[in-house]
Design a protein around this motif. Structure first.
Motif, PDB file in Angstrom:
ATOM      1  N   MET A  86       0.837  -1.204   0.000  1.00 17.22           N
ATOM      2  CA  MET A  86       0.000   0.000   0.000  1.00 17.22           C
ATOM      3  C   MET A  86       0.868   1.248   0.000  1.00 17.22           C
ATOM      4  SD  MET A  86      -3.503  -0.306   1.514  1.00 17.22           S
ATOM      5  CE  MET A  86      -4.211  -1.003   2.810  1.00 17.22           C
ATOM      6  N   ILE A 135       1.990   1.994  -3.438  1.00 16.29           N
ATOM      7  CA  ILE A 135       0.935   2.615  -4.252  1.00 16.29           C
ATOM      8  C   ILE A 135       0.753   4.078  -3.850  1.00 16.29           C
ATOM      9  CG2 ILE A 135      -1.491   2.464  -4.933  1.00 16.29           C
ATOM     10  CD1 ILE A 135      -0.039   0.035  -5.788  1.00 16.29           C
ATOM     11  N   ARG A 136       0.831   4.321  -2.556  1.00 14.20           N
ATOM     12  CA  ARG A 136       0.650   5.693  -2.083  1.00 14.20           C
ATOM     13  C   ARG A 136       1.735   6.600  -2.653  1.00 14.20           C
ATOM     14  NH1 ARG A 136      -2.155   7.188   2.879  1.00 14.20           N
ATOM     15  NH2 ARG A 136      -2.215   5.007   3.444  1.00 14.20           N
ATOM     16  N   THR A 186       0.999   7.275  -6.248  1.00  9.20           N
ATOM     17  CA  THR A 186      -0.052   8.272  -6.444  1.00  9.20           C
ATOM     18  C   THR A 186       0.490   9.672  -6.247  1.00  9.20           C
ATOM     19  OG1 THR A 186      -1.621   6.695  -5.594  1.00  9.20           O
ATOM     20  CG2 THR A 186      -2.342   8.970  -5.693  1.00  9.20           C
ATOM     21  N   ILE A 225      -6.686 -11.396  -2.684  1.00 12.08           N
ATOM     22  CA  ILE A 225      -7.170 -10.628  -3.840  1.00 12.08           C
ATOM     23  C   ILE A 225      -6.890  -9.144  -3.693  1.00 12.08           C
ATOM     24  CG2 ILE A 225      -9.241  -9.918  -5.089  1.00 12.08           C
ATOM     25  CD1 ILE A 225     -10.113 -12.584  -5.255  1.00 12.08           C
ATOM     26  N   VAL A 226      -6.994  -8.626  -2.480  1.00 10.91           N
ATOM     27  CA  VAL A 226      -6.722  -7.206  -2.272  1.00 10.91           C
ATOM     28  C   VAL A 226      -5.293  -6.889  -2.697  1.00 10.91           C
ATOM     29  CG1 VAL A 226      -6.595  -5.379  -0.583  1.00 10.91           C
ATOM     30  CG2 VAL A 226      -8.373  -7.086  -0.407  1.00 10.91           C
ATOM     31  N   LYS A 235      -4.901  -6.976  -6.450  1.00  7.16           N
ATOM     32  CA  LYS A 235      -5.418  -5.774  -7.106  1.00  7.16           C
ATOM     33  C   LYS A 235      -4.428  -4.630  -7.003  1.00  7.16           C
ATOM     34  CE  LYS A 235     -10.377  -6.544  -6.801  1.00  7.16           C
ATOM     35  NZ  LYS A 235     -11.650  -6.081  -6.283  1.00  7.16           N
ATOM     36  N   LEU A 236      -3.834  -4.492  -5.835  1.00  4.83           N
ATOM     37  CA  LEU A 236      -2.882  -3.401  -5.645  1.00  4.83           C
ATOM     38  C   LEU A 236      -1.673  -3.594  -6.548  1.00  4.83           C
ATOM     39  CD1 LEU A 236      -3.050  -3.093  -1.770  1.00  4.83           C
ATOM     40  CD2 LEU A 236      -3.849  -1.434  -3.433  1.00  4.83           C
ATOM     41  N   LEU A 286      -2.475  -2.787 -10.125  1.00  4.43           N
ATOM     42  CA  LEU A 286      -2.528  -1.342 -10.339  1.00  4.43           C
ATOM     43  C   LEU A 286      -1.131  -0.796 -10.574  1.00  4.43           C
ATOM     44  CD1 LEU A 286      -4.238   1.272 -10.172  1.00  4.43           C
ATOM     45  CD2 LEU A 286      -3.670   1.361  -7.761  1.00  4.43           C
ATOM     46  N   MET A 340     -14.277 -13.835 -10.780  1.00  4.68           N
ATOM     47  CA  MET A 340     -13.755 -12.528 -10.398  1.00  4.68           C
ATOM     48  C   MET A 340     -12.248 -12.473 -10.651  1.00  4.68           C
ATOM     49  SD  MET A 340     -14.575 -10.302  -7.104  1.00  4.68           S
ATOM     50  CE  MET A 340     -13.912 -11.318  -5.848  1.00  4.68           C
ATOM     51  N   LEU A 366     -10.457 -10.094 -13.384  1.00  2.00           N
ATOM     52  CA  LEU A 366      -9.437  -9.167 -12.888  1.00  2.00           C
ATOM     53  C   LEU A 366      -8.127  -9.331 -13.654  1.00  2.00           C
ATOM     54  CD1 LEU A 366      -8.877  -7.151 -10.568  1.00  2.00           C
ATOM     55  CD2 LEU A 366      -7.982  -9.061  -9.271  1.00  2.00           C
ATOM     56  N   ARG A 414      -8.490  -8.178 -17.331  1.00  4.83           N
ATOM     57  CA  ARG A 414      -8.589  -6.731 -17.447  1.00  4.83           C
ATOM     58  C   ARG A 414      -7.221  -6.083 -17.298  1.00  4.83           C
ATOM     59  NH1 ARG A 414     -12.821  -5.182 -13.888  1.00  4.83           N
ATOM     60  NH2 ARG A 414     -11.384  -5.138 -12.150  1.00  4.83           N
ATOM     61  N   ASN A 415      -6.496  -6.538 -16.305  1.00 11.53           N
ATOM     62  CA  ASN A 415      -5.217  -5.890 -16.045  1.00 11.53           C
ATOM     63  C   ASN A 415      -4.162  -6.261 -17.071  1.00 11.53           C
ATOM     64  OD1 ASN A 415      -5.396  -4.186 -13.553  1.00 11.53           O
ATOM     65  ND2 ASN A 415      -6.435  -6.039 -12.910  1.00 11.53           N
TER      66      ASN A 415
END
Lengths: 474, 737
Positions: free
Chosen positions: B34, B37-38, B41, B62-63, B66-67, B70, B100, B104, B107-108
């Motif tokens: 995280m 990612i921060r 951003t 999964i969380v 996803k990160l 991204l 799912m 996912l 898509r990515n």
């Protein structure tokens, strides 16, 4: 339904490729294509940046921030163009919520999408502010990823999204029993034990698993916004009410909810009114999911609320207020021998005696250059101050019971006061909240949930009227 | 947290991510991801961590997945070689039993914007199109479009295109809409997705199942469909009727746009649709979201230009709210000005009067200008209000009032006497240069009626040394010469001083030269000076611009519900052919005209390009007026036609066909007859005035005279413009006789 063979490609013209410019073609594409979505603080810090199409780099954010801060007061900020990129933004919770696009997309769609994004963020994170967005940035990225693919809106329904959202919300303020004490809707200060706590509706919809077992609550709010202009002779020049019924649902499974409105509710100007005081609205519209088969006869709305907040009914009343205006103001402006301006104000609250207005603030424009305010107010909890920057006297009344009357006398020193300066004492603007009161008289008779929820479910019905704009000319 | 530079942050994160202790603790590991990612951003370059993030992608969480995805989508184009390492995991996920996870991953994977990706995603996309979960199909359909964009020059894959057309019948509504979007992009060079009759009817039938976003989207695609006959058209429209009342603004706006464009040949249907959508449109103007309010107001303003009567009774809805932001108040005032009529003028003026003392000077000035615009029709009432405002003696108010006075006098000569009386004594509270200019202009033009004019002028001349603005000095010179012509005895002395100062001591060359010019002109004699300096005192003909005819709905229908209406500047100047394809069909009479004009245009010898004119960005009346007053005539020519063309409407329609926009024209029988036109061509903006003035004796043989102004200059474009104009007029006169 067309059969297989019928859906065919039409005539395809070839040979034009490469002739026209890429960007020109891009601008012609039908459909709403969002290139990037980003969220900035008012200082320009990046909270969220998601690029869906790779059409522009991160520097687009700076381009946006520079142009939005360089705008002068009269320039509309909603749509801005930088090179071939359009930025559309809304401001909510003190943040910029921005979408950029290269197509000549529908402004309504993009603005509504951004509004929906803020609403979802509020649903999932509890509140809408810099802190909650910062704390839940992973969740918001996840939301955006499911809501939009390649710049195309896929879904924004809470019911569908909740199947995909895995991140748990970090509530910026832990839900504590202290909040339950005595705060009414929207910070209203009430002692009524029957009023739901305002903080109750500002927690994330997906309760942390295991904690409190997810409180089963449903809130149905009737919210009205009142816009009025009252002439100097007391005649109502304009009176509009925009109302909505908003449902905030924390119930994990609720198949159907029946909301009964006033039976005598009539809709439209032409409809004959029943016995005198029937409740009437001019126009109303409903959420797509609302079933209206019992509406015409019994005024019952049926809806299957999804988790989170949604507006299920909107209505308007124009130019014909069913009740007297909540406030009347009588002013007298005088000029005494020196350079002093005397302002007598008598404010009457015409609400029924049981209700009260709260957080009332009255802003009276005064001549430029006014200094040294001296005031005589009727009770100590009121406050008044001169705001030279706004050329106005701001008079605040925390609580104003219906049927009562307040007096105020303001004396100001105005150097170079002339009789023409009295003209500057312009229209008075008022802000207030009327808890437990609707100006249209719209009421919710009953609220039934099917299947009947097991024991712990709580249903709250709340009413409030806000002043959208309340102007009294003097 | 202590401040760390980018490098240090990256180093620290790298250390943490590769720490086996952290890797084994799921929550701590996720927290570090995280943080990556921060930082990403916030704009830090954390691409150096790519390898560690690839490792983190192999997880069941999964969380975390996803990160990581991204992250990878953001940096894949920077690290294509490392990104390839992640593909294996992704392809494996594409076959996961959980839809799912499949969706996912697909898509990515498609979101990796790097060359050479196509070969890896081609197969998974094809499989995804046939997946039994609609979630995966949605992703796969858009994946086709992404794949195409990765290799823009490759041939279009016909099998995929056919597959997508087939998937329009998918039971999942989002898959269907995604197909339209994907086809639109894949086929963009061929004009986008083809909406033929079966597809159009299929879309219309399924409209009810769609959510409001998809509805809006489908309605936009339907714009491309041209119904075969009137029956089909009206069937379509009656199907869509209900959506005009949708409470969801995007759907309402998209439906209304479709109505306006499909019903282009039926003005009555268009008017009816606007009527029906009036309620919802007004509701958006009162929406809680300010931005939506603004969008609604912009659209209302556009509708008003064609149907001024539409919102007249609802004028109170456009009274400004006490706490609204300035940009909304400005819009509302503009709207109020446009919907003034005999019944509501008193109340509207009373409301506007309240804004004139607003704390924001810009808002107050705009309110005063708005009153001035209403004053062009209701001069008496407005002059009373404006004169009253002068009593406040506040700089910004006085300045705005004097400027408004100047414009009023120019357009409505009947207000001169009142204005001249009112401006006496207001000179003290004028500080800004715009206000001073306006006052000086009034003094020069109408000094005869302002008793203290010489004194005011003298005080300005005395204060010349402290005057900063050279524009004011120029205006002062003009005003002084003009006043001298009117009242020589009182002005002679100060004019002498003024000229002396400006010629001897002024450092600004413009002012110096202008003074010298005035001096030499005066030497030539009074008659000569009078001829140069005393023009007309007013131009009621410019009033044509304000009492403009209603804009035809078809001129803006294609812009409805787009960003242009909200003031987005046009980025790509539409070339003439795109403008043509976007134009709605014209009436049969117009078509006949178009053919006639086309014939005429094709006659000129080979090799000559047909004029490159386009309607381009629409010009507002204010902008036209501004340009017209600023520019000088570059070309004037007598066209040799007698009298204005028979019907002004047909002239307007004909000119529109050759991409000349008619801004305003006077009624047919009036003399002098005038029309104002504009067009964009060869990178220039051409403004034109057609004038038929028979009143001037001796000049009657010239007939219709065209005067052109241009920005920037381009002689070629002028020639082309005149020849096109001539052709149109010829065709029309031929038709008429």
């Amino acid at each position: 339904m067309p059969r297989g063979g019928e859906v065919q490609r039409g005539g395809v013209q070839t040979g034009v490729r490469g002739m026209a410019q890429e960007s020109e073609i891009c601008a012609k594409i039908k459909g709403t294509m969002i290139s990037q979505v980003f969220i900035l603080t008012s200082k320009g810090d990046h909270l969220i940046f998601k690029d869906f199409r790779g059409e522009a780099g991160v520097d687009a954010i700076n381009a946006f921030y520079e142009s939005v801060t360089a705008l002068s007061g009269d320039q509309p900020p909603v749509v801005m163009t930088h090179k071939d990129m359009h930025f559309i933004h809304v401001r909510q919770g003190g943040l910029y919520w921005v979408a950029s696009t290269k197509t000549s997309a529908s402004p309504f769609t993009i603005i509504e999408f951004l509004n929906r994004l803020t609403a979802l963020t509020k649903d999932y994170c509890g509140t809408l502010c810099e802190k909650s967005v910062r704390a839940n940035f992973a969740l918001i990225y996840e939301l955006l990823d499911e809501m939009v693919d390649y710049g195309y809106i896929q879904t924004t329904s809470t019911d569908i999204l909740k199947n995909f959202i895995q991140t748990e919300a970090e509530s910026s303020k832990p839900f504590s029993l202290f909040d339950l004490s005595n705060v009414g809707l929207f910070g209203a200060d009430t002692q009524q034990s029957k009023v739901a706590p305002s903080a109750a509706a500002t927690r994330p919809i997906m309760a942390n698993r295991g904690e409190q077992g997810g409180k089963n609550e449903i809130f149905v709010d009737v919210i009205e916004r009142l816009a009025m202009v009252i002439g100097s002779n007391g005649i109502i020049m304009k009176a509009d009410i925009e109302g909505e019924i908003r449902v905030k649902c924390y119930l994990p499974n609720c198949s159907e909810m029946r909301i009964g409105l006033n039976e005598g509710l009539s809709i439209g100007k032409s409809q004959l009114r029943g016995y005198g005081s029937a409740v009437r609205v001019d126009e109303c519209s409903f959420h797509q999911a609302v079933k209206l088969d019992e509406f015409d006869t019994y005024r019952i709305i049926k809806v299957c609320p999804s988790q989170g907040e949604q507006v299920i009914m909107q209505y308007q009343v124009c130019d014909d207020l069913p009740c007297p205006p909540p406030f009347r103001l009588f002013t007298s402006v005088e000029r005494d021998s020196g350079n002093r301006l005397l302002l007598y104000l008598k404010l009457r609250c015409d609400l029924p005696p049981k209700s009260a207005a709260i957080n009332v603030s009255i802003s009276v424009p005064v001549p430029k250059g006014a200094i040294s305010l001296s005031q005589e107010l009727s009770s100590p909890d009121q406050r008044a101050e001169l705001q030279p920057k706004n050329k106005a006297v701001l008079w605040e009344i925390p609580r104003f019971p219906g049927g009562s009357q307040l007096l105020a006398l303001f004396k100001m020193e105005v150097p170079g006061l002339s009789s023409a300066s009295l003209l500057e004492v312009g229209p008075v603007g008022m802000c207030f909240e009327l808890p437990k009161h609707t100006c249209t008289g719209l009421q919710i008779r009953f609220l039934r949930l099917t299947p009947t929820q097991p024991g712990s479910s709580q249903r709250w019905v709340r009413y409030v009227t806000h002043s959208d704009s309340y102007t009294i000319r003097v | 947290m202590p401040y760390l530079s980018t490098e240090e942050t990256v180093k620290e994160l790298k250390r943490a991510l590769s720490n086996p202790n952290i890797q084994s603790d799921r929550l701590r590991y996720r927290n570090y991801i995280m943080r990556v990612i921060r930082s990403m951003t916030q704009g830090l370059d954390v691409s150096a961590l790519f390898m560690d993030m690839v490792k983190a992608s192999a997880t069941v969480d999964i969380v975390q997945k996803k990160l990581v995805y991204l992250y990878m989508c953001t940096y894949a184009s920077l690290k294509p070689d490392l990104a390839l390492l992640a593909i294996n995991t992704l392809r494996k996920d594409c076959a996961d039993p959980n839809p799912m996870v499949r969706g996912l991953a697909l898509r990515n994977m498609c979101n990796f914007r790097m060359p050479g990706m196509t070969e890896y995603i081609h197969q998974p996309i094809l499989t995804g199109l046939k997946d039994k979960a609609s979630y995966v199909r949605r992703v796969a359909v858009l994946g086709c479009a992404k794949m195409q964009s990765l290799q823009p020059n490759a041939e279009i894959d016909a099998t995929i295109v056919n597959e997508l057309y087939g998937l329009l019948r998918d039971p999942d509504p989002v898959v269907m809409v995604n197909c339209l979007r994907a086809l639109e992009e894949i086929l963009k060079h061929e004009g986008g997705v083809v909406i033929n009759k079966p597809i159009a009817h299929h879309l219309l039938n399924r409209l009810k199942e769609l959510d409001s976003w998809a509805q809006g989207e489908v309605l936009t695609f339907l714009l491309r469909y041209k119904p075969r006959g009137e029956d089909e058209l009206f069937d379509m429209l009656s199907l869509l009727d209900g959506l005009l009342h949708s409470s969801h603004a995007p759907v309402m706006a998209a439906t209304l746009r479709l109505f306006l464009q499909l019903a282009a040949p039926h003005p009555a249907v268009q008017a009816d649709a606007l009527e029906q959508a009036r309620g919802p449109l007004l509701a958006t103007c009162g929406s809680q979201s300010r931005e939506l309010r603004f969008a609604g107001l912009c659209h209302v303003q556009q509708v008003l230009r064609s149907q001024p009567a539409q919102f007249g009774v609802h004028y109170k809805r456009f009274f400004c709210g006490y706490s609204e932001p300035a940009y909304i108040k400005f819009r509302k005032m503009e709207i109020l000005v446009e919907l003034v009529n005999d019944e509501n003028v008193g109340l509207v003026l009373e409301e506007l009067r309240g804004y004139c003392t607003d704390v924001s000077p810009e808002l107050a000035q705009a309110a005063i200008a708005a009153i001035g615009r209403i004053g062009r029709t209701y001069s008496e009432k407005c002059l009373d209000i404006l004169t009253g405002l002068l009593g406040l003696k506040q700089e910004h108010i006085t300045s705005a009032v004097v400027q408004t006075f100047r414009d009023l006098v120019w357009l409505c000569p009947q207000s001169t006497a009142t204005v001249c009386q009112a401006v006496e004594g207001c000179e003290e509270s004028l500080q800004d240069s715009e206000g001073k200019q306006a006052l000086l202009w009034l003094l020069g033009m109408h000094g005869g009626q302002i008793s203290n004019a010489p004194y005011v002028l003298e005080s300005h001349i005395d204060g010349l040394k402290t005057e900063m603005s050279s524009v004011v000095k120029l205006e002062l010179l003009t005003a002084a010469v003009r006043l001298f012509l009117l009242r020589p005895a009182e002005t002679q002395d100060m004019l002498g001083r003024l000229l002396h100062y400006c010629i001897e001591e002024e450092s600004d060359m413009n002012v110096h030269d202008r003074a010298l010019f005035c001096y030499r002109l005066l030497e030539c004699g009074l008659e000569e000076t009078r001829r140069v300096f005393q023009g007309p005192k007013s131009d009621p003909c410019m009033g044509v611009l304000t009492g403009c005819p209603q804009e035809p709905i078809n001129s803006w229908a294609s812009k409805f519900n787009t960003l242009w209406l909200l003031g987005a500047s046009e980025v790509v100047p539409a070339s003439s052919d795109t403008a043509a394809s976007d134009q709605p069909a014209h009436s049969s009479q117009g078509d006949a005209l178009a053919e006639a004009v086309d014939e005429q245009l094709s006659i000129p010898e080979e090799g000559q390009q047909s004029p490159d004119l386009s309607l381009g960005a629409p010009l507002s009346h204010e902008a036209f007026e501004r340009h017209w007053l600023e520019l000088c005539v570059t070309h004037r020519e007598a066209l040799g036609f007698q009298g204005p063309p028979s019907a002004s409407e047909s002239l307007q329609a004909a000119l529109q066909l050759v991409k000349i926009q008619t801004l305003a024209f006077s009624r047919e029988s009036t003399t002098p007859w005038k029309a104002y036109l504009y067009t964009h061509g060869s990178g220039t903006l051409i403004l034109a005035e057609l004038l038929q003035d028979e009143s001037e004796a001796g000049n009657s043989s010239t007939g219709l005279v065209v005067s052109l102004k241009q920005l920037p200059e381009n002689k070629m474009a002028i020639q082309e413009f005149v020849s096109v104009l001539r052709t149109v007029l010829q065709t029309l006169t031929k038709d008429g006789s």
